[in-house]
Design a protein around this motif. Structure first.
Motif, PDB file in Angstrom:
ATOM      1  N   ILE A  33       0.899  -1.177  -0.009  1.00 23.41           N
ATOM      2  CA  ILE A  33       0.043  -0.325   0.248  1.00 23.41           C
ATOM      3  C   ILE A  33       0.872   1.062   0.235  1.00 23.41           C
ATOM      4  O   ILE A  33       0.382   2.272  -0.697  1.00 23.41           O
ATOM      5  CB  ILE A  33      -0.698   0.295   1.031  1.00 23.41           C
ATOM      6  N   GLY A  34       2.030   1.432   0.142  1.00 25.63           N
ATOM      7  CA  GLY A  34       3.216   2.140   0.188  1.00 25.63           C
ATOM      8  C   GLY A  34       4.353   2.385   1.382  1.00 25.63           C
ATOM      9  O   GLY A  34       4.310   0.640   1.647  1.00 25.63           O
ATOM     10  N   LEU A  35       4.590   2.867   1.528  1.00 29.41           N
ATOM     11  CA  LEU A  35       6.197   3.240   2.039  1.00 29.41           C
ATOM     12  C   LEU A  35       6.263   4.103   3.255  1.00 29.41           C
ATOM     13  O   LEU A  35       5.354   5.317   3.088  1.00 29.41           O
ATOM     14  CB  LEU A  35       7.762   3.086   1.496  1.00 29.41           C
ATOM     15  N   THR A  36       6.688   3.893   4.535  1.00 28.70           N
ATOM     16  CA  THR A  36       7.576   4.978   5.252  1.00 28.70           C
ATOM     17  C   THR A  36       8.420   5.291   5.079  1.00 28.70           C
ATOM     18  O   THR A  36       9.232   4.477   4.446  1.00 28.70           O
ATOM     19  CB  THR A  36       7.188   4.668   6.283  1.00 28.70           C
ATOM     20  N   GLY A  37       9.339   6.827   5.091  1.00 25.25           N
ATOM     21  CA  GLY A  37      10.754   7.234   5.231  1.00 25.25           C
ATOM     22  C   GLY A  37      10.900   8.172   5.626  1.00 25.25           C
ATOM     23  O   GLY A  37      10.249   8.569   6.997  1.00 25.25           O
ATOM     24  N   LYS A  38      11.968   8.646   5.301  1.00 24.16           N
ATOM     25  CA  LYS A  38      12.292  10.426   6.099  1.00 24.16           C
ATOM     26  C   LYS A  38      11.240  11.033   5.923  1.00 24.16           C
ATOM     27  O   LYS A  38      10.186  11.149   4.652  1.00 24.16           O
ATOM     28  CB  LYS A  38      13.201  11.078   5.931  1.00 24.16           C
ATOM     29  N   VAL A  39      11.425  12.305   6.313  1.00 22.87           N
ATOM     30  CA  VAL A  39      10.029  13.457   6.281  1.00 22.87           C
ATOM     31  C   VAL A  39      10.624  14.336   5.291  1.00 22.87           C
ATOM     32  O   VAL A  39       9.265  14.393   4.172  1.00 22.87           O
ATOM     33  CB  VAL A  39      10.004  14.539   7.676  1.00 22.87           C
ATOM     34  N   ASP A  40      11.376  14.460   3.953  1.00 21.56           N
ATOM     35  CA  ASP A  40      11.720  14.670   3.276  1.00 21.56           C
ATOM     36  C   ASP A  40      11.509  13.897   2.261  1.00 21.56           C
ATOM     37  O   ASP A  40      11.475  13.757   0.832  1.00 21.56           O
ATOM     38  CB  ASP A  40      13.258  15.014   3.044  1.00 21.56           C
ATOM     39  N   GLU A  41      12.115  12.463   2.502  1.00 21.80           N
ATOM     40  CA  GLU A  41      10.883  11.565   1.791  1.00 21.80           C
ATOM     41  C   GLU A  41       9.182  10.707   0.792  1.00 21.80           C
ATOM     42  O   GLU A  41       9.102  10.972  -0.267  1.00 21.80           O
ATOM     43  CB  GLU A  41      11.631  10.225   1.959  1.00 21.80           C
ATOM     44  N   VAL A  42       9.031  11.761   2.120  1.00 20.83           N
ATOM     45  CA  VAL A  42       7.113  11.898   2.192  1.00 20.83           C
ATOM     46  C   VAL A  42       7.160  12.470   1.047  1.00 20.83           C
ATOM     47  O   VAL A  42       6.903  13.771   0.720  1.00 20.83           O
ATOM     48  CB  VAL A  42       5.902  12.478   3.066  1.00 20.83           C
ATOM     49  N   ASP A  56       7.519   8.321  11.826  1.00 20.24           N
ATOM     50  CA  ASP A  56       6.294   8.609  13.690  1.00 20.24           C
ATOM     51  C   ASP A  56       5.417   8.573  13.306  1.00 20.24           C
ATOM     52  O   ASP A  56       3.911   9.067  14.322  1.00 20.24           O
ATOM     53  CB  ASP A  56       6.856  10.196  13.244  1.00 20.24           C
ATOM     54  N   MET A  57       4.460   7.781  11.922  1.00 22.56           N
ATOM     55  CA  MET A  57       2.904   7.800  11.914  1.00 22.56           C
ATOM     56  C   MET A  57       2.987   6.785  11.631  1.00 22.56           C
ATOM     57  O   MET A  57       2.298   6.354  11.094  1.00 22.56           O
ATOM     58  CB  MET A  57       3.209   8.489  10.580  1.00 22.56           C
ATOM     59  N   LEU A  58       3.542   5.628  12.483  1.00 25.10           N
ATOM     60  CA  LEU A  58       3.567   4.034  12.181  1.00 25.10           C
ATOM     61  C   LEU A  58       1.658   4.181  13.138  1.00 25.10           C
ATOM     62  O   LEU A  58       1.349   3.081  13.077  1.00 25.10           O
ATOM     63  CB  LEU A  58       5.024   3.279  12.909  1.00 25.10           C
ATOM     64  N   SER A  59       2.163   3.977  13.925  1.00 25.84           N
ATOM     65  CA  SER A  59       1.295   4.038  15.578  1.00 25.84           C
ATOM     66  C   SER A  59      -0.282   4.474  14.181  1.00 25.84           C
ATOM     67  O   SER A  59      -1.551   3.921  14.142  1.00 25.84           O
ATOM     68  CB  SER A  59       0.564   5.181  16.597  1.00 25.84           C
ATOM     69  N   GLU A  60      -0.258   5.812  13.490  1.00 26.07           N
ATOM     70  CA  GLU A  60      -1.781   6.201  13.024  1.00 26.07           C
ATOM     71  C   GLU A  60      -1.901   5.210  11.739  1.00 26.07           C
ATOM     72  O   GLU A  60      -2.956   5.493  11.291  1.00 26.07           O
ATOM     73  CB  GLU A  60      -0.884   7.686  12.288  1.00 26.07           C
ATOM     74  N   LEU A  61      -0.722   5.148  11.320  1.00 25.74           N
ATOM     75  CA  LEU A  61      -0.953   4.144  10.143  1.00 25.74           C
ATOM     76  C   LEU A  61      -1.687   2.497  10.206  1.00 25.74           C
ATOM     77  O   LEU A  61      -2.506   2.253   9.769  1.00 25.74           O
ATOM     78  CB  LEU A  61       0.160   3.682   8.901  1.00 25.74           C
TER      79      LEU A  61
END
Length: 199
Positions: A33-42, A56-61
């Protein structure tokens, strides 16, 4: 999204994540569904998959997806991978072992949660692979060998029979570990090394 595929989130948006995506796609079991990364990679994309948030958004995701793969590599230290693994376990994510269909893995082996076995790897009978470990492309783990938690067994490594690789160790590309060797925790073995005696 195909109801037969399990939605999965990949942590990491770098080079290692690309290799992980290739393995995940090849299994035919997951829908990334997607990836997480550094803030500037979002807002960017990796191999066509969006970077939908920072770590930092892992709990929200977690409300959107329950299954996760850690797509961050490891050379000198396993600390980041270990920290993320422990965090996502606490958040209740499922972190399955993922095995390339182009790897040969004995049904008599044991592969820990969060471990990824890459294309062309061979894991033979009576082996034990720990949690969140990388068994990279074309690595060979021979019979009765043990690879600990949070290790990186690099491309083309040979770990021969009954050897033990301690937790949080890195074994560089093309290295050979002979039979019945014990490598201590937190070891760093350079590429193309021959390990012929206990650490």
């Amino acid at each position: 999204m195909d109801d037969k595929l399990t939605p999965i989130l990949v942590i990491g948006a770098g080079g290692h994540a690309k290799a992980c995506i290739d393995v995940i796609e090849a299994t035919g079991k997951y829908e990334i569904i997607g990836l997480t990364g550094k803030v500037d990679e979002v807002g960017t994309a990796v191999l066509g998959y969006p970077v939908i948030g920072s770590d930092d958004m892992l709990s929200e995701l977690r409300s959107r997806v329950t299954c996760l793969a850690i797509g961050i590599g490891q050379v000198r230290s396993s600390k980041l991978r270990e920290r993320l693994y422990n965090r996502v376990v606490q958040l209740g994510y499922e972190i399955p072992p993922i095995v390339s269909p182009f790897a040969l893995v004995s049904r008599h082996s044991n592969i820990g949660k969060g471990t990824i076995v890459f294309h062309g790897a061979i894991v033979n009978a009576a082996t034990n692979i720990g949690v969140c470990t990388i068994i990279n492309s074309k690595a060979l783990i021979e019979h009765d060998a043990t690879v600990g938690d949070f290790c990186h067994i690099s491309t083309g490594v040979i770990v021969n029979g009954s050897s033990i690789i301690g937790d949080r160790s890195f074994i560089g590309s093309g290295s050979v570990v002979v039979n019945n060797i014990t490598i201590p925790e937190h070891s760093f073995i350079r590429s193309r090394s021959g390990v012929t005696r206990n650490g």
